[in-house]
Every structure is written in C-alpha cells, then in structure tokens.
Design a protein around this motif. Structure first.
Motif, short mmCIF file in Angstrom:
data_model
loop_
_atom_site.label_atom_id
_atom_site.label_comp_id
_atom_site.label_asym_id
_atom_site.label_seq_id
_atom_site.Cartn_x
_atom_site.Cartn_y
_atom_site.Cartn_z
N GLY A 1 35.78 45.82 57.95
CA GLY A 1 35.01 44.85 58.72
C GLY A 1 35.85 44.06 59.70
N LEU A 2 35.22 43.03 60.25
CA LEU A 2 35.84 42.26 61.34
C LEU A 2 36.42 40.93 60.91
N GLN A 3 35.93 40.36 59.78
CA GLN A 3 36.48 39.06 59.44
C GLN A 3 36.33 38.64 57.99
N ASN A 4 35.33 39.07 57.28
CA ASN A 4 35.03 38.48 55.98
C ASN A 4 35.64 39.23 54.81
N SER A 5 36.20 38.45 53.86
CA SER A 5 36.52 39.00 52.55
C SER A 5 35.21 39.36 51.85
N LEU A 6 35.24 40.47 51.10
CA LEU A 6 34.03 40.95 50.44
C LEU A 6 34.29 41.20 48.97
N ASN A 7 33.26 40.99 48.15
CA ASN A 7 33.34 41.28 46.73
C ASN A 7 32.51 42.53 46.44
N PHE A 8 33.12 43.48 45.71
CA PHE A 8 32.48 44.76 45.40
C PHE A 8 32.25 44.84 43.90
N VAL B 1 26.76 46.55 44.80
CA VAL B 1 26.58 45.29 45.52
C VAL B 1 27.87 44.92 46.26
N VAL B 2 27.71 44.51 47.51
CA VAL B 2 28.82 43.98 48.29
C VAL B 2 28.35 42.65 48.89
N SER B 3 29.13 41.59 48.68
CA SER B 3 28.74 40.28 49.19
C SER B 3 29.95 39.58 49.79
N SER B 4 29.66 38.65 50.70
CA SER B 4 30.73 37.93 51.38
C SER B 4 31.33 36.87 50.47
N ARG B 5 32.59 36.59 50.70
CA ARG B 5 33.32 35.57 49.92
C ARG B 5 33.73 34.43 50.85
N PHE B 6 33.75 33.23 50.29
CA PHE B 6 34.27 32.04 50.96
C PHE B 6 33.47 31.71 52.24
N THR B 7 32.17 31.98 52.20
CA THR B 7 31.30 31.66 53.33
C THR B 7 30.19 30.74 52.85
N SER B 8 29.77 29.80 53.71
CA SER B 8 28.70 28.88 53.32
C SER B 8 27.38 29.62 53.17
N GLN B 9 27.16 30.61 54.01
CA GLN B 9 26.00 31.49 53.88
C GLN B 9 26.49 32.81 53.30
N LEU C 1 49.10 48.82 37.54
CA LEU C 1 48.68 48.68 36.15
C LEU C 1 47.17 48.85 36.11
N GLN C 2 46.68 49.56 35.11
CA GLN C 2 45.27 49.95 35.12
C GLN C 2 44.43 48.86 34.45
N THR C 3 44.23 47.80 35.23
CA THR C 3 43.44 46.65 34.78
C THR C 3 41.97 46.90 35.10
N THR C 4 41.10 46.44 34.20
CA THR C 4 39.66 46.64 34.36
C THR C 4 39.02 45.36 34.90
N TYR C 5 38.16 45.53 35.89
CA TYR C 5 37.49 44.40 36.53
C TYR C 5 35.99 44.66 36.56
N SER C 6 35.21 43.57 36.51
CA SER C 6 33.76 43.69 36.69
C SER C 6 33.38 43.58 38.17
N SER C 7 34.25 42.94 38.96
CA SER C 7 34.06 42.91 40.41
C SER C 7 35.43 42.74 41.05
N LEU C 8 35.54 43.09 42.31
CA LEU C 8 36.83 43.15 42.97
C LEU C 8 36.73 42.55 44.36
N ASP C 9 37.60 41.59 44.67
CA ASP C 9 37.68 41.04 46.01
C ASP C 9 38.51 41.97 46.89
N VAL C 10 37.90 42.38 48.00
CA VAL C 10 38.58 43.25 48.96
C VAL C 10 38.63 42.48 50.28
N HIS C 11 39.79 42.00 50.63
CA HIS C 11 39.93 41.21 51.85
C HIS C 11 39.99 42.13 53.06
N VAL C 12 39.67 41.58 54.21
CA VAL C 12 39.51 42.43 55.40
C VAL C 12 40.81 43.18 55.68
#
Length: 547
Positions: free
Chosen positions: A226-233, A282-290, A251-262
């Motif tokens: 993307g162009l600017q936003n960190s996203l959670n997958f 589901v993919v959603s924006s992080r650190f945004t008011s909307q 290290l093979q750590t298990t996550y329920s969701s993962l932050d993927v920065h731009v």
C-alpha cells in the motif's frame, strides 16, 4: 617475432580464451536463467467499484508473480506501453554489486514510452518473500506490483515441511482517485486525503477467496504494497505460525493476528484445522482514527456454510501491542538461510561499529509547499541518475549533503547523499518525533533490527539492544515518538535508496541515497555498467562499456 613463435603465441592465447570461456560456462551453468517478457499497459480496473486507470502487466492486476530459486538469474524484458516514463524496482532483491539494475530514479534511467528495457537480476544468496513495484511518479497508486518468491535450493534444509500450497497475498490501502490526480494533488503542495479502502490481491471487500483442504497446511506470503497505512492481517478462528520475514527464517511463533507495516513482507503457515466452513480473512488499518476494514474468504473445499456474522475484530490504535509483537519476531539461529550454514553463525553482536548515523524525519513547508525530509534535507532528484553521474564522474551531487545527525534546522531542498565505506559495519538510528508510524526501506541490503523503544534515542539505549538473535530484514517500522536502531554490514558496493515507505512522504522528499564506495575496480566488488543500460540526462551519448 618469428612466424613460428607468433603462431605459438596465438595458439596459447586461443587456448586461454577457450579455457576462460569454458570456465565461465561452468560457473553460469550452476545458476539457472529464468526469462520474463512483460508488457506494461493502462487498463480499466474496478477494485472498489469505481472505474480507474490501472497499470497492468501482461493484462494482469496485480502483476504476475516471479518464482525463483536462490542464485537464479532473472532476465525481465519490460515493454513500456504507457504514455510516460516507467521503472520497476525490486523490494528486497539486493542486486548485489549491481545497483545499476535497482530500478529507482537515483540508479536507473526511466524506460521511455514505446521502448523496452531488459533487467538482468540475480537473487544471489537470497531466499524469502518480496515484491516488485513501479517506482516513478505516483504509479504505485495504480498497480504494477506483484509478488517475488525465492525458494531455497533443493539441498538446503528448510525448517518446516513443504506446505500443501504456497500463495502470495498482497494487501494495501487504496484510493479511488487515479494516480495522476493523486500526483497532481501532491504537486500542488497538499497532503493526500484518507484512503478509500483496502485491497487483497487487487480486490475489494469479499472479492478475494482462497480454497483450502481440511487438515492441510498452507504458506501465505503477505506483503503490504500500500501507500501509507500499517495493516493488521488475521483469519477467523485460525492461528498463523510465522516462519520467514524478508529473507530470514524466524523463530516459529504463533499469532492470532499480525501487524504488517507498509512495505513489509511476512510468511506464515496456516493449518486448515477447523470445521468445514467458510471463514473471514480480515485486513484492517492500524493507528488511524477511522478504521478501514476489508474481508476475503478462506473457503474449505468441504464447506457446508458461508461466512456469517461480523468479521473478527483486531487491534486498532494500540502501540504497545504492536511494539511487543515486533520485539517477539526473532531470527531462528539454528535454521539454514540461503546457504547450509546456520543463520546464527554470523555473530553481528561481536562486530565493532565503524560509524553511527541518527536519521530524524520531519514535515513542513518549503516555498509554501508541503515537504518531508530526513535530517532537514528534503530530497529532490538530480538531472541525471546518481549512479550514472557517479560512474561517469559527472558531478551534480555532493556526498555528505545529508548530515549524520539531526541539526534541528528547518527543511531545505537538496539531493541528499550519505557517504559510507565498503565493508564498514554501521548503525542507523531512525528517530521519529512525529505522531504517525514511520516505515523505512533500504535497497541493496538486509539489516539487523537491534532495538526499538519510545522516547529519544541516546547512547545508553544500546544497553537494551538485542545482539544475539535480532531479525534481519530490509523494511522496518518506527513507532510514534519513538526510535528504531539497525546494524548494517556494508558489503554491497553501489548507490542505494533509503526511503520512507509512506509513499507521499517519499515522493515529497523523505528519502536519500547511501553511496557505499570503494576505490577497487575489481569485479569481485562491483559489476561494470550493463551493456544495455539506458542513458539519460548528462550521461546521454556516453558508452556503456568504455573501450
């Protein structure tokens, strides 16, 4: 010289040339060639239900994946059928000894409309998940991107069983406006509005579907293009096991969701271990008011039910949650990388630092227009790509035009170039005094993410560095009012772009070039300019290979 001696000398020379040629053939025979022929065109796309002018590669949006194996040679012939200059760059491919092929304005002349250019790349000593993208103007907002995967060679052990499927998942925020309108907005000195949505592999809400078989495990290579936003997958009711980050087995750590920065890429393993139904991706924006959210579908082949109800929620503005997750991502010291020796055999924490740079971002007005910069320097391109100007000794830029540390002054325009010596071992500290998450990428290298924390970095911050198993990657985030520190072994001669992955900020000056220099002219240190290199600016009319 007597004729008989001359004939003998010629015979020896011929034998030597034949031997050299045969040795070259033997060496190159070990590294296969893969050929790609791509036509870049405009085309109508409707990712958010509105017609837009997209950039297609061979008619595809996103573009085709590049599948390769460690050390493969990639011959990519790009035909520019647009009405403006075009370049592709290779996010994470190190182009060792060959920054001429890097595909950014500081290294490579643009491909003119109606012309073609053949990139000659080698994925030398690399594995992992990356992507390519168009680097000029604001083309990235129109497509032209695609996945790159580099598999391990057959005899190199991989620290997990072969998955039942291996999929590229490109996520990113998206604007309904055409890329030309977004560029004009920035050229007018204004900030971009908030994005209109999020895409998964070029598709909007519920447009992407992945079919799996119950009980099997799949590899997802997730890149935020993307162009600017960190996203959670995240995937409803499923866990993700992280196995690789931008060329490093983790290290093979298990996550329920993962932050993927731009700009970042991750590989996860997902096992279809739930009842035979459909589940939300589901993919959603992080650190945004909307909060922007989009969904896809993980479809079990034996599914007896569609997705229902609201998609699962995820983190929104929590910074500590993301910081703790980032710190948990560590290198697998016993796993092999592109070579059979363990990744932990390189003890970066025992190497003395040669030099330290502190780079601080800033935003402000220059001549009444919005600009961004690093250490007060807002980058403006020179009239000739810096690598060509350097190669032909044409001048036009000054090494050291970006100070090593912030000086607290206001923004000013310059062609920012940092100087560094080949084989130095250096520290970069990214200081972020702003209220947004930053993301930085360094072409030509992977680096060790040794530390990140809130507040101002000081020399005492080194006491908390991870000097044992820090992840090695090429794109790193810097949280608001925080710092991130990396170590880099400068073993790749060339002119390398260090940039913000927040694309409007990159376009308006938050980037520089790192000139890694040696006086050596040996091919072991740097390749000569490619014979087919395009020449432009003050390099026009020069020979690509001097006699």
């Amino acid at each position: 010289m007597p004729l008989v001696h001359l004939a003998a000398a010629r015979g020896k020379l011929c034998a030597l040339l034949c031997l050299t040629a045969s040795l070259f053939a033997i060496v190159t025979a070990e590294d296969p060639y893969r050929f790609f022929d791509w036509n870049v065109t405009y085309g109508d796309i409707y990712p958010l239900g509105v017609r837009q002018q997209g950039i297609l590669i061979n008619g595809q949006f996103p573009g085709p994946d590049i599948h390769s194996v460690t050390n493969d040679n990639l011959i990519i012939n790009v035909h520019n059928s647009l009405d403006e200059p075009f370049l592709l760059s290779w996010n994470g491919v190190q182009n060792r000894r060959n920054s001429f092929e890097d595909g950014v304005w500081g290294t490579t002349c643009p491909i003119p409309p109606g012309r073609n250019f053949t990139y000659i790349l080698q994925v030398k000593d690399q594995i992992g998940s990356f992507y390519y993208f168009p680097s000029l103007a604001f083309h990235k907002a129109a497509g032209g991107f695609g996945g790159i995967r580099i598999l391990s060679r057959p005899r190199i052990p991989v620290p997990f069983p072969d998955p039942s499927g291996d999929y590229t998942v490109l996520i990113g925020d998206w604007f309904k406006s055409n890329h030309t309108d977004l560029k004009a907005h920035l050229d007018d000195g204004r900030k971009l509005p908030f994005p209109d949505g999020i895409l998964i592999n070029g598709r909007g809400p519920n447009g992407y579907s992945l079919t799996v078989e119950q009980g099997k495990t799949y590899r997802l290579r997730i890149s935020n293009v993307g162009l600017q936003n960190s996203l959670n997958f995240r995937i409803q009711n499923h866990k993700m096991k992280l196995v690789e980050v931008e060329g490093t087995h983790t290290l093979q750590t298990t996550y329920s969701s993962l932050d993927v920065h731009v700009g970042q890429s991750y590989s996860v393993l997902v096992t279809a271990d739930q009842p035979g139904l459909d589940y939300y991706i589901v993919v959603s924006s992080r650190f945004t008011s909307q909060v922007l959210t989009t969904t896809g579908v993980l479809h079990y082949s034996n599914s007896v039910g569609k997705v229902s109800g609201p998609p699962p929620g995820g983190p929104t503005i929590q910074i500590d949650w993301s910081l703790n997750q980032a710190r948990s991502i560590r290198k697998n010291l016993t796993a092999s990388g592109p070579r059979p020796n363990p990744q932990g055999s390189y003890h970066y924490g025992l190497i003395n630092l040669t030099k330290s740079y502190v780079l601080a971002s800033s935003a402000g007005q220059v001549n009444g227009n919005q600009r961004y910069g690093i250490n007060s320097v807002s980058f403006i391109p020179a009239d000739t790509p810096l690598k060509l100007a350097d190669y032909y000794k044409l001048g036009g830029f000054r090494v050291g035009s970006v100070p090593d540390r912030p000086n607290g002054g206001g923004l000013y325009l310059d062609t920012g170039v940092l100087g560094a010596d080949y084989r130095a071992f250096v520290e970069f500290v990214f200081q972020n005094d702003e209220d947004i998450v930053q993301s930085y990428h360094l072409n030509g290298y992977n680096f060790f993410v040794v530390g990140m924390d809130g507040g101002q970095w000081t020399q005492a911050s080194r006491d908390q560095y991870n000097l044992r198993d820090a992840v090695s990657r090429c794109t790193v985030q810097v949280y608001p009012k925080s710092w991130t520190a990396i170590y880099v072994a400068l073993d790749n001669v060339g002119m390398w772009n260090l940039r913000s992955e927040y694309w409007a900020r990159q376009y308006l000056g938050q980037q520089l070039y790192l000139r890694v220099y040696t006086t050596s002219t040996s091919l072991r240190d740097e390749f000569p300019i490619p014979k087919n290199a395009l020449l432009c600016g003050r390099a026009s009319g020069r020979r690509t290979r001097p006699l």
